[in-house]
Design a protein around this motif. Sequence first.
Motif: not given
Length: 211
Positions: A30-37, A118-119, A127-131, A166-171
């Motif tokens: 939604n236009g906001e940084p979510f992570g790099v994997v 991918f992480r 897992a906190r680094l995104g996936e 990285e915040s723990g939210r999943g989609v």
Amino acid sequence: MDGSVLAVLPEAVLDRDDVPYEMALRLVLNGEPFGVVGERCGFFLATLAARLARATADTGPLADDGMALAWVDPDDRFPPSSMEAGAKAWASDAGLAPDTTWQELTRYLPRERSLFSFRRRDPDDPARLGELRCSLRTSKVWVASDTGGLGRWVIRERAVLDAWGESGRGVRAVLTAPELLGFLRILMAQADAIGITYGDTGPIDLQRPVG
């Protein structure tokens, strides 16, 4: 599936001379940084795109393996999971029957079939680094009969794309085979636009319409 929009963008990985040679995936929700994997994941994804293109084609490897009748609809035609493809390649190199070897191994392996996972850098990163993960799921859908009969079960295969920030939210998104192929083709075209090209994975027609 909740109405969010996840963008998956290639990000160049540079060598010592600041020349791009591979890519990672930058996730934007939604236009906001979510992570790099997925550091250095591009060649793997380009190879998957080529395998998926062959699987969805009328004369692809699924037809050669006698699976065309099981997956008549191109929406259901996915290539083997990365684990299955790797195990069969190993069996072939070892002089074993690939299909028989795979059937024996499946008794000892998890039932969830993964196309990629991918992480940040490696699969064992926290897992906190995104996936970003893509799994294959088989489901049954009851279809009523048009003639007043009892109806029948229809088996469907879908790709389930899960992303965690990285915040723990999943989609999550659920894709047909042509939809996943379209996603990969766009991603590879975007990678090519920033100077990262994968030319030795087999033919991938980026201009071919999907669907």
